[in-house]
Design a protein around this motif. Structure first.
Motif, PDB file in Angstrom:
ATOM      1  N   PRO A 261       0.809  -1.214   0.000  1.00 12.17           N
ATOM      2  CA  PRO A 261       0.000   0.000   0.000  1.00 12.17           C
ATOM      3  C   PRO A 261       0.844   1.267   0.000  1.00 12.17           C
ATOM      4  N   VAL A 262       0.399   2.236  -0.789  1.00 13.80           N
ATOM      5  CA  VAL A 262       1.159   3.472  -1.007  1.00 13.80           C
ATOM      6  C   VAL A 262       0.719   4.588  -0.064  1.00 13.80           C
ATOM      7  N   MET A 263      -0.552   4.604   0.312  1.00 13.88           N
ATOM      8  CA  MET A 263      -1.080   5.707   1.121  1.00 13.88           C
ATOM      9  C   MET A 263      -1.241   5.311   2.582  1.00 13.88           C
ATOM     10  N   ALA A 264      -0.874   6.257   3.476  1.00 13.32           N
ATOM     11  CA  ALA A 264      -1.193   6.144   4.899  1.00 13.32           C
ATOM     12  C   ALA A 264      -1.900   7.420   5.318  1.00 13.32           C
ATOM     13  N   LEU A 265      -2.959   7.285   6.105  1.00 15.74           N
ATOM     14  CA  LEU A 265      -3.728   8.441   6.558  1.00 15.74           C
ATOM     15  C   LEU A 265      -3.563   8.582   8.064  1.00 15.74           C
ATOM     16  N   THR A 266      -3.070   9.745   8.470  1.00 14.89           N
ATOM     17  CA  THR A 266      -2.691   9.981   9.854  1.00 14.89           C
ATOM     18  C   THR A 266      -3.271  11.285  10.362  1.00 14.89           C
ATOM     19  N   THR A 267      -3.634  11.305  11.640  1.00 16.06           N
ATOM     20  CA  THR A 267      -4.051  12.535  12.299  1.00 16.06           C
ATOM     21  C   THR A 267      -3.586  12.468  13.751  1.00 16.06           C
ATOM     22  N   ARG A 268      -4.114  13.400  14.583  1.00 17.56           N
ATOM     23  CA  ARG A 268      -3.770  13.422  16.008  1.00 17.56           C
ATOM     24  C   ARG A 268      -5.041  13.556  16.829  1.00 17.56           C
ATOM     25  N   LEU A 269      -4.987  13.074  18.045  1.00 14.58           N
ATOM     26  CA  LEU A 269      -6.085  13.333  18.956  1.00 14.58           C
ATOM     27  C   LEU A 269      -6.165  14.830  19.246  1.00 14.58           C
ATOM     28  N   GLU A 348      -0.598  10.461  18.098  1.00 13.78           N
ATOM     29  CA  GLU A 348      -0.844  10.074  16.719  1.00 13.78           C
ATOM     30  C   GLU A 348      -1.992   9.080  16.611  1.00 13.78           C
ATOM     31  N   VAL A 349      -2.817   9.277  15.579  1.00 14.72           N
ATOM     32  CA  VAL A 349      -3.899   8.351  15.242  1.00 14.72           C
ATOM     33  C   VAL A 349      -3.677   7.897  13.806  1.00 14.72           C
ATOM     34  N   LEU A 350      -3.474   6.609  13.616  1.00 18.68           N
ATOM     35  CA  LEU A 350      -3.303   6.051  12.274  1.00 18.68           C
ATOM     36  C   LEU A 350      -4.624   5.434  11.843  1.00 18.68           C
ATOM     37  N   LEU A 351      -5.235   6.035  10.825  1.00 16.62           N
ATOM     38  CA  LEU A 351      -6.495   5.479  10.334  1.00 16.62           C
ATOM     39  C   LEU A 351      -6.256   4.265   9.447  1.00 16.62           C
ATOM     40  N   PHE A 352      -5.355   4.407   8.477  1.00 15.96           N
ATOM     41  CA  PHE A 352      -4.974   3.244   7.689  1.00 15.96           C
ATOM     42  C   PHE A 352      -3.601   3.459   7.081  1.00 15.96           C
ATOM     43  N   GLY A 353      -2.962   2.356   6.759  1.00 16.77           N
ATOM     44  CA  GLY A 353      -1.630   2.388   6.150  1.00 16.77           C
ATOM     45  C   GLY A 353      -1.335   1.031   5.546  1.00 16.77           C
ATOM     46  N   ASN A 354      -0.054   0.654   5.546  1.00 16.47           N
ATOM     47  CA  ASN A 354       0.300  -0.635   4.940  1.00 16.47           C
ATOM     48  C   ASN A 354       0.200  -1.799   5.919  1.00 16.47           C
ATOM     49  N   GLY A 355      -0.120  -1.497   7.181  1.00 17.51           N
ATOM     50  CA  GLY A 355      -0.301  -2.547   8.177  1.00 17.51           C
ATOM     51  C   GLY A 355       0.953  -2.964   8.889  1.00 17.51           C
TER      52      GLY A 355
END
Length: 397
Positions: A261-269, A348-355
């Protein structure tokens, strides 16, 4: 939008509410794996819909730098944007296929785009543009072999072929491609697959019998590229697979096909707070805390592309633990029940990535939302900036 020529884990850049990290080294690896799988046929990197949410110009540049000579877009506007970004005809052929009456045919000819024609109205408008500009067109005739969407029906195909051949003899165009699209290549054994292969073979035979000699014949999308070698012909069109997401998750994971997987979606609390049991959470109180707990506020919502259908189901990784959306996903935010854990705001909050860090994947979100991974990555909105890692095109002089 930010660009970085770095490598490393998908960590959120300071100052950003959220970001999508695009691993261009993974993209290059996926392209190499797909080319190895297909062998002889050329590969088209499909960058429609802003490269499935990954950034069309950046991914197209990376594909060209990796030696890909065909790019695919849905709309002519998408194709023209690639040319405007400096991806010239000497670097890549660009095919655009979703035309509507009154489209920018003349601009497409001047930009040396390949165009798709599925019916007589499109041929009318294309030939008018050819005569207005004096530029011969490169045309891919599309046959409807059973998808029932765009493409010319079998009973109209001989007439379209004959007209295209007449235009060729007048020097107005060259039919460089004959193509079609599968309805169910992601369902191994579906009866429509063989029926479409047979219909495509018949369309090709009629085109050849009518005097057309296309440069490329193509019907294989990502699922067919992975599962149907008999469909590869001269060119395969890889969309989702090149971004490292399996188009056939029931058959195999990305790793099973040599993809990453190419995309990772990240945010913060944005906030962490203690609440008592019985406390309603988000609109409609579809979630009520079962006991005293802590809640974390995640500052992305359906305006950013987080599917509302993943309410009470979408997974995230916080502090090394999987959490689930608590209640409804709102326009700009959602809540997770932290079960009494007390991370700081800014965690950090990882919604999705390469696992690879234990985080969910786009496929996990697709399952939670009752949809497909295609939709998860393409819907990530424009207010989520993209950060590009390892761009080989940015390292060239």
């Amino acid at each position: 939008m930010t660009t970085a020529n770095t490598t490393g884990p998908a960590l959120l850049t300071d100052g950003f509410r959220a970001e999508a990290t695009i691993d261009l080294a993974a993209l290059r690896g996926n392209l190499a794996s797909l080319r190895e799988r297909t062998g002889g046929p050329a590969l088209m990197a499909v960058v429609k819909a802003d490269a499935y949410g990954h950034g069309a110009v950046q991914c197209a540049r990376e594909a060209v730098a990796a030696g890909v000579t065909w790019l695919g877009t849905a709309t002519p506007e998408e194709a023209l944007a690639l040319r405007a970004a400096g991806i010239g005809p000497d670097q890549a052929r660009v095919l655009c296929w979703l035309w509507t009456p009154g489209g920018p045919w003349e601009q497409a000819l001047r930009a040396e785009l390949d165009v798709s024609v599925s019916g007589q109205w499109a041929m009318d408008e294309l030939l008018a543009a050819v005569r207005a500009t004096g530029i011969s067109a490169r045309v891919h005739l599309k046959a409807d072999t059973g998808l029932g969407r765009n493409g010319c029906q079998p009973h109209d195909w001989p007439e379209l072929v004959a007209r295209a051949r007449r235009a060729e003899t007048e020097g107005l165009l060259k039919v460089v491609g004959i193509w079609s699209h599968f309805a169910a290549a992601d369902e191994p054994g579906h009866p429509s697959v063989q029926a479409q292969l047979d219909s495509f073979a018949a369309a090709l035979a009629q085109a050849e019998g009518g005097g057309l000699r296309p440069e490329v014949r193509h019907i294989a999308n990502s699922p067919a590229t992975l599962l149907l070698p008999q469909s590869h012909y001269d060119l395969v069109r890889t969309g989702l697979a090149m971004y490292g997401v399996s188009p056939v998750p029931e058959v195999g994971s990305p790793a099973d096909f040599g993809l990453r997987p190419v995309m990772a979606l990240t945010t913060r609390l944005a906030l962490v707070k203690s609440v008592p049991g019985g406390h309603g959470v988000s609109y409609g109180h579809h979630y009520t805390t079962p006991g005293e707990t802590t809640l974390g506020l995640v500052p992305v919502g359906y305006a950013d592309g987080i599917p509302r259908h993943a309410s009470s189901a979408g997974p995230v990784l916080v502090g090394g633990k999987w959490r689930t959306v608590a209640g409804r996903v709102a326009m700009d935010q959602f809540v997770v029940d932290l079960g009494g854990d007390t991370p700081e705001a800014g965690e950090e909050v990882l919604l999705f990535g390469n696992g690879e860090r234990g985080e969910p994947t786009a496929e996990d979100w697709a399952l939670a939302a009752g949809t497909i991974a295609y939709e998860i990555v393409t819907r990530i909105g424009s207010r989520v900036p993209r950060r590009y890692l390892g761009a080989s095109w940015g390292q060239r002089p």
